[in-house]
Design a protein around this motif. Structure first.
Motif, PDB file in Angstrom:
ATOM      1  N   SER A 159       0.644  -1.137   0.038  1.00 10.54           N
ATOM      2  CA  SER A 159       0.030  -0.029  -0.001  1.00 10.54           C
ATOM      3  C   SER A 159       0.920   1.283   0.120  1.00 10.54           C
ATOM      4  CB  SER A 159      -1.171  -0.009   1.375  1.00 10.54           C
ATOM      5  OG  SER A 159      -1.801  -1.209   1.215  1.00 10.54           O
ATOM      6  N   THR A 160       0.672   1.887  -1.119  1.00  5.06           N
ATOM      7  CA  THR A 160       1.566   3.189  -1.368  1.00  5.06           C
ATOM      8  C   THR A 160       1.499   4.235  -0.140  1.00  5.06           C
ATOM      9  OG1 THR A 160       1.128   3.077  -3.423  1.00  5.06           O
ATOM     10  CG2 THR A 160       2.135   5.219  -2.830  1.00  5.06           C
ATOM     11  N   GLY A 161       2.486   4.669   0.450  1.00  8.12           N
ATOM     12  CA  GLY A 161       2.680   5.497   1.256  1.00  8.12           C
ATOM     13  C   GLY A 161       2.369   5.211   2.952  1.00  8.12           C
TER      14      GLY A 161
ATOM     15  N   GLY B 141      -0.479  11.037  -1.583  1.00  2.00           N
ATOM     16  CA  GLY B 141      -0.618  11.704  -3.139  1.00  2.00           C
ATOM     17  C   GLY B 141       0.972  11.350  -3.583  1.00  2.00           C
ATOM     18  N   VAL B 142       1.897  10.394  -2.877  1.00  5.14           N
ATOM     19  CA  VAL B 142       3.063  10.098  -3.715  1.00  5.14           C
ATOM     20  C   VAL B 142       3.034   8.993  -4.381  1.00  5.14           C
ATOM     21  CG1 VAL B 142       4.474  11.027  -1.639  1.00  5.14           C
ATOM     22  CG2 VAL B 142       3.784   8.802  -1.572  1.00  5.14           C
ATOM     23  N   LEU B 143       3.563   8.599  -5.571  1.00  7.82           N
ATOM     24  CA  LEU B 143       3.544   7.536  -6.392  1.00  7.82           C
ATOM     25  C   LEU B 143       4.438   6.412  -5.423  1.00  7.82           C
ATOM     26  CD1 LEU B 143       4.462   8.942 -10.137  1.00  7.82           C
ATOM     27  CD2 LEU B 143       2.146   8.593  -8.822  1.00  7.82           C
ATOM     28  N   CYS B 144       5.414   6.634  -5.122  1.00  8.76           N
ATOM     29  CA  CYS B 144       6.206   5.519  -4.394  1.00  8.76           C
ATOM     30  C   CYS B 144       7.321   6.246  -3.331  1.00  8.76           C
ATOM     31  CB  CYS B 144       6.706   4.657  -5.400  1.00  8.76           C
ATOM     32  SG  CYS B 144       7.607   3.246  -4.673  1.00  8.76           S
TER      33      CYS B 144
ATOM     34  N   SER C 106       0.080   2.386  -8.570  1.00  7.85           N
ATOM     35  CA  SER C 106       0.885   4.025  -8.802  1.00  7.85           C
ATOM     36  C   SER C 106       2.100   3.575  -9.169  1.00  7.85           C
ATOM     37  CB  SER C 106       0.625   4.702  -7.310  1.00  7.85           C
ATOM     38  OG  SER C 106       1.476   3.982  -6.504  1.00  7.85           O
ATOM     39  N   PHE C 107       2.624   2.553  -8.964  1.00 10.95           N
ATOM     40  CA  PHE C 107       4.035   2.182  -9.205  1.00 10.95           C
ATOM     41  C   PHE C 107       4.651   0.815  -9.123  1.00 10.95           C
ATOM     42  CE2 PHE C 107       8.699   3.130  -9.133  1.00 10.95           C
ATOM     43  CZ  PHE C 107       8.661   4.312 -10.206  1.00 10.95           C
TER      44      PHE C 107
END
Length: 818
Positions: free
Chosen positions: A703-705, A750-753, A810-811
């Motif tokens: 899970s991103t972030g 809001g970050v991609l990775c 996202s990435f």
């Protein structure tokens, strides 16, 4: 006396010439004795006795008893009739009759079986046999482990005999000196000592080559031959004197099991002394789920009935188990019919008292990273066994820190590196200091020097090969780290929790429940319904959608799904990772015939998988900790069957992540990361291993972030440490400081990775990789291929290409095996 003296004085001397006669009576008594008659003996074959002709004329029949009777008045005795000469029968007559062992029957008329003893008859001298190896070392493709023409080192058996002989001579010398001091020594030597027969004749035993069994040699790959030679040299003390342990640290899928079976079979059957084995007994300690698998592997490689095994798989009650173990302990020499014991670590702890006085030749510890804590009961139980040859099998020898690494080395070769405090002072502290990103140049140089010193000591007993070797034998593996954005529900709940007073206390260092908070966030990243809301997240009532149920009581969801009626549905839209999973399974079912393995650390997540499969009508199998050991292997065999209808295998990482072979599938999803990188690596290696025929695709969902990215980053740090000590990779970068690893509860929206940002990657610009990686290093994601969502259209995998333009992925990091 007077007359005698007078006669002696006479010069004539007539008395001296007369013979002396004893005094006798005047009248002599004469006794009339019959003249002794000596019988004449005839040695002619048909010569008659003195009275035989007369008897024949009278027609008298002689009795059989008369043959042995000799008439004292007879003149001639025929010796040949009394003692007839033996004439052997012709060989042609004797050879016509077939020889058979005489039969014996009891009173009931039943045949009594005759057991051949092998005892030679008569006083035939023992045959002198020329020592020969068990297998021909000059045969084609023969693999020689010990060659007496080149390995002139004293063997372990020779050293023991020499030490025993020296001790005996020293004892005799001391006894002689003690007798000499006490004055009781006999100055005369015995005849045995004079002839030199009191000293034992030293028989110089001719050593023979030790050759791998041809049935195993023909299936061993080159790297496995190298591994078996390494294991043999270590376990026979040929590397360092009096050190007999080692660590087989090959990565998963390289055939550690086959290499250890080859070593064990060789030691059980051969030694440099012809006809004598090196060991009599062997214990294989492994997780409970692998006991049956080891038995199957022995049959697979050695053949059915080749070697007797005592598999303790939980079927026997305690009384039967103790009885079997005691018989196994008491057996020795030719009485050893079951030389191999296969037992789980948990059961071995309960048998510690029974095995305390048993001498074991070899101990194999599968998934040996369980011995990382030298204070655990498992470590102490195994360490108390009377065994010097110890082999640890572990694909990931370093899991958390160098102290655990020391525990493994100290178990294999006790006291080789000194005590734990000595190890910390001499190596660990300097190495860890130099690995920090904020370390000075001097600390880094000192760390590298200590690292080289440690490697020089331990690499003698560690063999480590990476999966790169499998590229010659296995199809390509594509491994992806898929970063999934949170769903709107997950995002709102995550932000609510990290902003709560409890988390703020933890960040200030005053919180008392950090582990509970970590567990809540990890479950939230999988699916919000794994939590009991709003109880576990106070104040989130307004964020929950209509129809939200939350976590059920333990076992309740399994009960619903098992009955098939009233089973709750899975809201995939409430979890970003579940939406990606749902689309992947639908694509696999409709367009391919691939099978897939779904792995999670939580059985609650497996419950959600199960409900999803029932909703969609997907055939599946499930293995978790609630299933007993005998049923697990049957389930695995059923899934690996190409004709099986089930294309999804639900697996708990704790119950089945180690050693289980799932080559029936060529795709695998690790749904959530574990703090220990070894657990994830074990789980990821279930499909890409020997026997796999199809291209493999492995996905790790992050899970991103979130906290899952922090866990993944910490795994990268641990793997970098492992690469330094075991793999000796010089180009492993230092990415994370200790301060970074403590920032678990910070959430970057809001970050991609976030992990990619931490790498400060110079190969990517504006979300696109424009410089190809010079080398893809497994375990170091900074060297992998990097894809944003838009760039997934260039990815090889169809399942990931369908995510282009969708908001969940996202990435992606991508590793290609070869």
């Amino acid at each position: 006396m007077y007359r005698r003296a007078t006669s002696l004085s006479q010069p004539s001397g007539n008395g001296l010439t007369k013979p002396f006669k004893t005094p006798t009576l005047v009248q002599t008594v004469q006794r009339v004795l019959p003249v002794r008659k000596r019988k004449r003996v005839s040695y002619k074959e048909n010569a008659p006795d003195s009275d035989s002709e007369e008897d024949n004329r009278k027609g008298k029949k002689k009795k059989k008893e008369d043959v042995a009777y000799i008439d004292p008045d007879a003149d001639i005795v025929n010796v040949n009739r009394i003692y007839p000469a033996f004439k052997p029968k012709p060989f042609e007559v004797v050879a016509k009759k077939r020889f058979s062992i005489p039969e014996m029957r009891n009173a009931a008329g039943e045949l009594i079986p005759v057991v051949m003893t092998g005892i030679s008859l008569g006083i035939r001298p023992q045959a002198i046999l020329i020592p020969r190896p068990l297998h021909d070392p000059m045969a084609d493709h023969a693999i020689v482990l010990y060659d007496p023409t080149t390995d002139d080192r004293e063997t372990d058996e020779e050293r023991k005999e020499r030490e025993a002989q020296d001790a005996k001579e020293k004892e005799e010398k001391d006894r002689a000196e003690a007798l000499a001091k006490s004055g009781l020594q006999n100055p005369h030597k015995s005849l045995k000592a004079l002839l030199g027969l009191d000293k034992d004749k030293k028989k110089t035993m001719e050593k023979v080559p030790v050759v791998i069994d041809p049935k195993l040699a023909k299936v061993l790959r080159p790297h496995q031959v190298e591994g078996v030679k390494f294991l043999y040299r270590c376990t026979t003390g040929m590397i360092v004197e009096n050190q007999y342990g080692c660590i087989m640290a090959d990565e998963m899928g390289l055939g550690k099991t086959l290499q250890c079976i080859t070593l064990m079979w060789t030691l059980l059957k051969q030694s440099p002394r012809a006809g004598k084995p090196t060991i009599e007994k062997c214990i294989i300690a492994c997780p409970a789920s692998l006991v049956r698998n080891w038995g199957n592997e022995l049959v697979k490689w050695l053949g059915s009935g080749a070697v007797g095994t005592l598999s303790i798989d939980g079927k026997d009650n305690k009384t039967e188990l103790v009885g079997k173990v005691r018989r196994w302990v008491a057996a020795s020499g030719r009485n050893v019919t079951l030389p191999i014991m296969i037992v789980s670590y948990e059961t071995l702890r309960t048998l510690q008292a029974e095995l305390a006085n048993c001498s074991v030749g070899l101990l194999l510890c599968d998934e040996g990273h369980r011995l990382k804590n030298d204070e655990s009961l498992t470590f102490q139980s195994l360490n108390s066994l009377q065994v010097k040859r110890r082999v640890i099998l572990s694909g990931t020898p370093i899991q958390n820190d160098l102290t655990e690494y020391f525990s493994l080395l100290n178990f294999a070769n006790p006291n080789y590196l000194g005590s734990k405090n000595d190890f910390r002072k001499n190596f660990e502290n300097a190495i860890v200091r130099g690995r920090n990103a904020d370390a000075s140049a001097d600390e880094h140089r000192a760390s590298e020097q200590k690292l080289r010193d440690l490697s020089a000591l331990v690499m003698k007993f560690i063999i480590r090969r990476t999966n790169d070797l499998l590229s010659k034998y296995l199809p390509i593996k594509y491994e992806h780290v898929v970063f999934c954005d949170l769903s709107p529900l997950q995002l709102s709940l995550y932000k609510h929790f990290v902003a709560s007073p409890d988390i703020k206390k933890i960040l200030r260092g005053t919180g008392s429940r950090p582990l509970v908070a970590i567990n809540i966030l990890k479950k939230l990243c999988n699916h919000p319904e794994l939590l009991q809301l709003p109880e576990e997240l106070m104040g989130c009532e307004g964020l929950l959608p209509e129809g939200f149920v939350g976590a059920r009581a333990e076992g309740e969801s399994r009960g619903y799904s098992a009955r098939g009626r009233g089973a709750p549905s899975v809201h995939s839209e409430w979890s970003g990772k579940f939406m990606v999973l749902d689309r992947m399974l639908a694509r696999l079912k409709s367009e391919t015939n691939d099978k897939i393995v779904l792995i999670s650390n939580y059985t609650q997540t497996l419950d959600k998988f199960e409900i999803l499969c029932r909703e969609k009508g997907y055939g599946f199998l499930r293995l978790d900790g609630t299933m007993n050991v005998p049923k697990r292997q049957k389930l695995v065999d059923r899934f690996n069957d190409p004709e099986g209808k089930e294309f999804i295998f639900l697996l708990s990482s704790k119950a089945g992540g180690c050693g289980i072979n799932l080559i029936g599938a060529n795709r695998l999803i690790l749904f959530d990361p574990d703090w220990n990188p070894a657990s994830d690596q074990q789980a990821l290696a279930r499909v890409w291993r020997d026997g796999q025929k199809k291209e493999c695709f492995v996905y790790r969902f992050i899970s991103t972030g979130t906290i899952e990215e922090k866990i993944f980053q910490r795994q990268a740090s641990k793997q970098a440490l492992s690469a330094c000590v075991v793999d000796e990779k010089e180009d492993t970068e230092r990415h994370f400081t200790a301060e970074n690893l403590r920032q678990l509860f910070q959430f970057k929206e809001g970050v991609l990775c976030e992990t990619h940002d931490t790498f400060k990657c110079k190969r990517c610009k504006n979300g696109r990789q424009f410089i190809k990686s010079p080398a893809l290093l497994y375990g170091d994601a900074s060297t992998w291929n990097h894809f944003t969502n838009a760039e997934l259209k260039n990815n090889h995998d169809d399942l990931l290409r369908q995510e282009v333009g969708l908001p969940e992925v996202s990435f992606v990091f991508q590793y290609i095996s070869h």
